[in-house]
Write an enzyme that holds these catalytic residues in place. Structure first.
Site, mmCIF file in Angstrom:
data_model
loop_
_atom_site.group_PDB
_atom_site.id
_atom_site.type_symbol
_atom_site.label_atom_id
_atom_site.label_comp_id
_atom_site.label_asym_id
_atom_site.label_seq_id
_atom_site.Cartn_x
_atom_site.Cartn_y
_atom_site.Cartn_z
ATOM 1 N N TYR A 48 -2.150 -0.954 10.044
ATOM 2 C CA TYR A 48 -2.149 -1.222 8.607
ATOM 3 C C TYR A 48 -0.863 -0.713 7.980
ATOM 4 O O TYR A 48 -0.195 -1.426 7.218
ATOM 5 C CB TYR A 48 -3.359 -0.542 7.968
ATOM 6 C CG TYR A 48 -3.508 -0.800 6.478
ATOM 7 C CD1 TYR A 48 -4.026 -2.005 6.024
ATOM 8 C CD2 TYR A 48 -3.144 0.162 5.553
ATOM 9 C CE1 TYR A 48 -4.171 -2.251 4.667
ATOM 10 C CE2 TYR A 48 -3.285 -0.068 4.192
ATOM 11 C CZ TYR A 48 -3.803 -1.276 3.754
ATOM 12 O OH TYR A 48 -3.946 -1.509 2.403
ATOM 13 N N SER A 101 0.861 -1.189 0.000
ATOM 14 C CA SER A 101 0.000 0.000 0.000
ATOM 15 C C SER A 101 0.888 1.227 0.000
ATOM 16 O O SER A 101 2.031 1.182 0.486
ATOM 17 C CB SER A 101 -0.884 0.003 1.244
ATOM 18 O OG SER A 101 -1.512 1.257 1.444
#
Length: 270
Positions: free
Chosen positions: A147, A134
């Site tokens: 995350y 990401s």
């Protein structure tokens, strides 16, 4: 038995995973897609011609069964796409142990276990792994500490595999998508849009308003990058961490105050 290359894709029922299955199938790959939810997985399999295997990418037995099923069916493995991922919101002081553990299991430990189980077969085929990380692995976004951390760990896992197994012919790379139109992102945009009193399509516009591309990616755009990294066209690309973010991480946050679209408060410092 055909000589077509074979790939495993986790999180293959929707979004980037399903799109990658479609791209690889169009390029002549055999594909096995894995996911926890039966219906989306079967729909993606029907649409792409991939073989569905229901299982949890965070489960050691499920991961080992996934690799064994692939080898039993095709006799080889040439590529792995580590796409399964989850997000739980919260700064460090707010995250529960359960939320942290869930992200660690799915986003990092699961990929490690699948890479470990697949490695003998990838060495035999001189194959390739792509970890779907990401932009949050490269730039910290507020309120998603776990995350960010687990996706950053995934990028280093890929680089470590490249260093350790590159001499044996295995390539490992990571891609770092920015905002991408997926089922998970749509849900996030619905929540964000509700706070602003707008629908989720307008919320995407707000979220990407400072991205040079001025829009989110499509799943297909990210899938094309994954397919390229798996392919022989990227035969000398190893340990790369590739942003697929429309230029988002290139933006200097210090310059945003100078953007004519930004209205400062009266103090100019809030």
């Amino acid at each position: 038995m055909s000589n077509q290359p074979v790939a495993i894709i986790t999180g293959g029922g929707t979004g980037i995973g399903a799109a990658t299955a479609g791209v690889l199938r169009a390029e002549g790959w055999e594909v096995v897609i894995a996911g926890r939810r039966v219906e989306p997985l079967q729909a993606a399999a029907a649409a792409t011609g991939a073989i569905p295997v229901v299982g949890d990418a965070a489960s050691k037995p499920d991961v080992e069964r996934l690799v064994a099923t692939t080898i039993d069916h095709f006799g080889r493995l040439n590529g792995v796409v580590l796409n399964a991922g989850i997000v739980r919101s919260g700064a460090v002081g707010d995250l529960t142990d359960d939320a942290w553990d869930a992200m660690l299991d799915t986003n990092l430990t699961g990929p490690f276990r699948l890479a470990r189980a697949a490695m003998p077969h990838l060495v035999a085929s001189r194959g390739s792994i792509v970890g779907v990380a990401s932009a949050g692995a490269l730039r910290a976004s507020g309120g998603i500490a776990g995350y960010n951390a687990t996706k950053a760990g995934l990028t280093m896992l890929m680089q470590s595999i490249a260093v350790d197994y590159g001499p044996r012919g295995v390539r490992a790379n990571a891609i770092c998508p920015g905002w991408t139109r997926t089922e998970m992102a749509d849900m996030e945009m619905q929540e964000y849009g509700a706070e602003l009193g707008i629908d989720y399509t307008d919320a995407y516009k707000v979220a990407t308003s400072f991205v040079p591309a001025r829009r989110p990616a499509t799943s297909a755009e990210v899938a094309e990058a994954i397919a390229w990294l798996l392919s022989d066209k990227a035969s000398y690309v190893n340990s790369a961490v590739l942003p697929v973010d429309g230029g988002m991480i290139a933006v200097d946050p210090g310059g945003l105050a100078l953007d004519p679209r930004v209205t400062l408060t009266t103090s100019g410092h809030n």
